[in-house]
Design an enzyme around this catalytic site. Structure first.
Site, PDB file in Angstrom:
ATOM      1  N   SER A   1     -31.355 -19.150 -95.768  1.00  0.00           N
ATOM      2  CA  SER A   1     -32.655 -19.189 -96.418  1.00  0.00           C
ATOM      3  C   SER A   1     -33.616 -18.334 -95.601  1.00  0.00           C
ATOM      4  CB  SER A   1     -33.173 -20.625 -96.517  1.00  0.00           C
ATOM      5  OG  SER A   1     -34.424 -20.677 -97.165  1.00  0.00           O
TER       6      SER A   1
ATOM      7  N   ASN B   1     -31.532 -20.928 -91.411  1.00  0.00           N
ATOM      8  CA  ASN B   1     -32.903 -20.494 -91.645  1.00  0.00           C
ATOM      9  C   ASN B   1     -33.169 -19.127 -91.024  1.00  0.00           C
ATOM     10  OD1 ASN B   1     -35.969 -21.137 -92.120  1.00  0.00           O
ATOM     11  ND2 ASN B   1     -35.818 -20.506 -89.980  1.00  0.00           N
ATOM     12  N   GLU B   2     -33.513 -18.167 -91.858  1.00  0.00           N
ATOM     13  CA  GLU B   2     -34.019 -16.850 -91.451  1.00  0.00           C
ATOM     14  C   GLU B   2     -33.106 -16.110 -90.478  1.00  0.00           C
ATOM     15  OE1 GLU B   2     -38.082 -17.208 -90.159  1.00  0.00           O
ATOM     16  OE2 GLU B   2     -38.782 -17.851 -92.142  1.00  0.00           O
ATOM     17  N   ASN B   3     -31.801 -16.314 -90.607  1.00  0.00           N
ATOM     18  CA  ASN B   3     -30.876 -15.589 -89.745  1.00  0.00           C
ATOM     19  C   ASN B   3     -30.634 -14.165 -90.245  1.00  0.00           C
ATOM     20  OD1 ASN B   3     -30.097 -17.871 -87.878  1.00  0.00           O
ATOM     21  ND2 ASN B   3     -29.601 -18.784 -89.848  1.00  0.00           N
TER      22      ASN B   3
END
Length: 814
Positions: free
Chosen positions: A447, A391-393
């Protein structure tokens, strides 16, 4: 949980108790147990199984160290046959070091890596522990330690090490071919009986084989009963049973529920860029749903019943996909089993969130073991259709300009030497594991992510649309202009119902919008300013007592969901023109009682936004929307001479609907009278598409005409199946005096009847645990009859409600 049980701390879910528990994270803890040696035969082996140790653990048996672990997502099997005592009790000790201190040490030991984190501490990246334990913008910081999944002894001569099913499906013929892959741990060749039972319990395949270590057994099914997502077909599940038999005795048994389906991620060039949507058994699926975070701060106290009740709310609100977020856990088996049964598609993140993760060898080895174990555990579930790296890396990569040459550098070894070594994990290690352990499964690097392009590129991949609420705090009314090919996060905060606030805040003096405790139970940054801004932009504020504050935040969250799902579902379009493939609101649920983006609170009480999503994701949903070209917060006073509107119907049905009747009314907000003639349209609604009924329709609006609601109603076979409303914006300039509302509860106290003389915006009934409604957050138009089913209303209990313009006085009661 143990400290709460022994009254050493108070439950941190309530008041500000979290602060009084912070000392726990700095301590080390020891668990001890005495147990007898289990009976066993000559040649038997005894192992101890740790399904989950949180997180930095040293295990000793009878004083001898048998395990050191620093990854809470890994299951350990330790052969202790030679360590057991035959004469007296055995002593098992588990020491848990302070994860916070160990994580700081990992960061210090690796100066070559730039540890960057949004949320929590940067140190969290170096330890494989649930990342939300460090605190997030919706939940508390509670650094747990202990045994979070079962510990057990196994004594055996033969056992199944692994059983998996690999298959392919022809979605046209529904023929299925595959291989049952069996691995055993045995003292000699094991006799294995395999049986596959159909959804109706009949035998469709059985075979007896001899297995030394492993065997691959082919099978074929003609015209198999396929597994479909909710709303698109049956959730057919086959039962695979595997028995190791010695003589007439079953030595070990494994049972799997298996669903056969073909899942694809369709990424094709089209007029809007490159598509991104899921296709199951040849059917395109608009993935309307929500993101999932752990259902409690303390995972072991989530009951199977709570899992089922939460996931059933998804089906109740017509949601077809959930995304297991990468800062939590790989969920319990119960979670995926329920998703299989209900037909909920699962987007499964690996457990990485909002950070630049290191890639030193020991860390990579641990991550690979974690990934392999969990993919093996999940791969038989038909509900799990997509794995994502986290997530959002890539937000971190883009924000801090870390090295990333997607097109030019395809050498994974060079990624390890870059300032963004996480790329090695997301684009090499994890996809390799998924391909090897679950061939054919869909993998997506992160994502959001879209072929290496900027994270807000709306032509490819998925996006997290946080320009509403975060970022520039854009109006929620323009969600339709802000979407991408798949909107995997977006949201608007709202307070829970009053019942939840009263239960979680014990001091009545702290139950007001700007109290410390209310703020404490909202972890989002600048939460009061953001909530207040959206309220002041859209609503007339005459009071800020708690009831009014709760009402206004809930109304606006509901409105935001209405605009988002209505607009993006329209962009589902038609085959070959799927501009938007899905919308997953942040978030379905809460870890504790809080003001947050959740649409169902910690106590499973639904906010009005839940019902807005339910209406917008129904199998047939009519929509009407006027067009705007100026500032939404100052729109109404401009009173244009003409307005334009669009009218459409969204469908998830697999067949066309003929002779649908759409009625359109233009209703004065002041008088409740129709200010223009009613319109009736007969239309064919295309299957699994959005069908435009009217577009760019112009209406003359003389300045002396009242402000009006455009009201659309869809009837099929003379039954109303959907309604929609478009109001002038913003609401703060409208008058809602003397609405003539009538609310009646029938004698059984099971149904509410609602009628009004003039248009009503946002009729919200008060909810609490155990009191459920079939609908809430309603708009009510004159001449229309509305009914709401109610369950759980106790004898003598008053039903309460509020609507816009009436919220500054005490809620009405019945």
């Amino acid at each position: 949980m143990d400290l709460i049980h022994h009254k050493r701390i108070l439950d941190p879910s309530f008041d500000t108790n979290e602060l009084d528990c912070r000392w726990v994270e700095d301590k080390s803890w020891r668990y001890m147990l005495d147990f007898p040696t289990p009976p066993r035969k000559i040649g038997d082996k005894t192992v101890i199984v740790f399904e989950g140790l949180d997180t930095v653990a040293t295990v000793r048996l009878n004083g001898k160290e048998i395990l050191k672990s620093d990854n809470m997502f890994i299951c350990h099997r330790i052969d202790i046959t030679k360590h057991l005592l035959d004469t007296h009790q055995n002593t098992l000790e588990i020491d848990f070091a302070s994860a916070a201190r160990i994580a700081r040490g990992v960061e210090k030991d690796h100066p070559e890596h730039w540890f960057i984190a949004h949320q929590g501490e940067s140190t969290r990246m170096g330890l494989r522990k649930a990342q939300y334990h460090w605190g997030w913008d919706w939940g508390p910081r509670l650094m747990t330690a202990g045994i979070w999944r079962p510990v057990r002894l196994e004594t055996f001569s033969s056992r199944f090490e692994d059983v998996s099913v690999q298959y392919s499906v022809d979605e046209k013929s529904k023929d299925c071919q595959g291989v049952i892959d069996v691995h055993v741990e045995a003292d000699s060749g094991a006799h294995v009986l395999l049986a596959l039972l159909g959804p109706d319990g009949s035998s469709v395949f059985d075979k007896q084989i001899t297995v030394d270590r492993s065997a691959q057994v082919p099978f074929a099914l003609q015209k198999a009963s396929l597994w479909y997502p909710f709303g698109y077909g049956e959730q057919s599940l086959y039962t695979l049973t595997c028995n190791i038999v010695h003589g007439n005795t079953v030595i070990d048994n494994v049972t799997r529920k298996v669903g056969f389906r073909k899942a694809e991620l369709v990424q094709e060039k089209d007029p809007y860029g490159k598509s991104f949507y899921v296709r199951v058994n040849g059917i395109d699926i608009f993935a309307g749903g929500s993101c999932w975070i752990p259902a409690d701060t303390f995972i072991p106290r989530i009951s199977a019943q709570k899992y089922e009740e939460l996931l059933r709310t998804m089906v109740e609100s017509n949601q077809v996909m959930t995304r297991v977020w990468g800062g939590g856990i790989y969920e319990e088996d119960t979670f995926y089993e329920i998703c299989d049964e209900l037909g909920i598609l699962v987007w499964q993140d690996f457990m990485f969130a909002c950070g630049s993760y290191p890639a030193f060898p020991e860390f990579l080895d641990s991550v690979e073991r974690e990934a392999r174990q969990n993919v093996r555990r999940l791969r038989h579930h038909p509900s799990v259709v997509l794995y994502a790296g986290g997530n959002e890396n890539y937000y971190i990569q883009e924000t801090y300009k870390l090295t990333y040459d997607y097109a030019g550098d395809k050498d994974p070894q060079s990624w390890l030497r870059s300032s963004f070594p996480s790329r090695y994990i997301f684009e090499h290690l994890l996809p390799k594991v998924v391909a090897e352990e679950s061939p054919g499964s869909i993998y997506h690097p992160d994502s959001p992510w879209g072929d290496g392009k900027p994270i807000l590129d709306n032509t490819v991949g998925d996006i997290h649309q946080w320009e509403v609420w975060h970022g520039l705090m854009k109006p929620y009314q323009i969600y339709g202009e802000l979407g991408g090919r798949f909107n995997s996060e977006f949201g608007m905060e709202a307070a829970p119902h009053i019942s939840t606030i009263k239960h979680s805040i014990s001091d009545p003096r702290e139950r007001h919008p700007s109290s410390w405790t209310m703020d404490f139970h909202n972890k989002a940054g600048q939460q009061q300013r953001r909530l207040a801004s959206y309220i002041s932009d859209n609503c007339k504020v005459t009071s800020l007592d708690l009831n009014n504050w709760v009402y206004l935040t809930q109304l606006l969250q509901s409105e935001a969901m209405h605009y988002a799902y209505r607009s993006w579902r329209r962009q589902w379009g038609k085959p070959s023109q799927r501009r938007c493939g899905g919308a997953l609101v942040w978030q379905l649920n809460d870890t504790w009682p809080a003001t947050s983006w959740a649409i169902v609170d910690y106590y499973l009480v639904k906010k009005p936004s839940f019902y807005a999503i339910k209406r917008e994701l129904s199998s047939l949903s009519v929509a009407v929307m006027r067009k705007h070209n100026n500032d939404w917060t100052k729109l109404f006073p401009s009173r244009p001479d003409t307005i334009e509107y669009d009218l459409w119907v969204s469908s998830s049905k697999r067949t066309h609907v003929e002779n649908a009747i759409i009625e359109l009314r233009f209703i004065s907000i002041r008088t409740g009278q129709d200010c223009m003639p009613r319109q009736h349209r007969t239309a064919r609604i295309d299957a699994n598409s959005s069908t435009t009924i009217s577009e760019d329709v112009k209406l003359d609006c003389p300045h002396d005409r009242d402000a009006f609601v455009i009201f659309a109603k869809l009837r099929i076979d003379d039954k109303v199946v959907s309604r929609d409303y478009d109001w002038p914006q913003p609401y703060k300039y409208l008058s809602f005096e003397d609405r003539g509302l009538k609310v009646k509860l029938d004698e059984s106290r099971k149904q509410i009847s609602i009628a009004a003389k003039r248009p009503i915006k946002g009729l919200i009934f008060g909810e609490r645990p155990g009191l459920t409604l079939s609908d809430n957050g309603l708009d009510v138009m004159p001449g229309e009859q509305y009914t709401v089913d109610v369950d759980g209303l106790q004898d003598g209990e008053a039903l309460t409600w509020t609507f816009l313009g009436q919220e500054d006085v005490p809620a009405c009661k019945l």
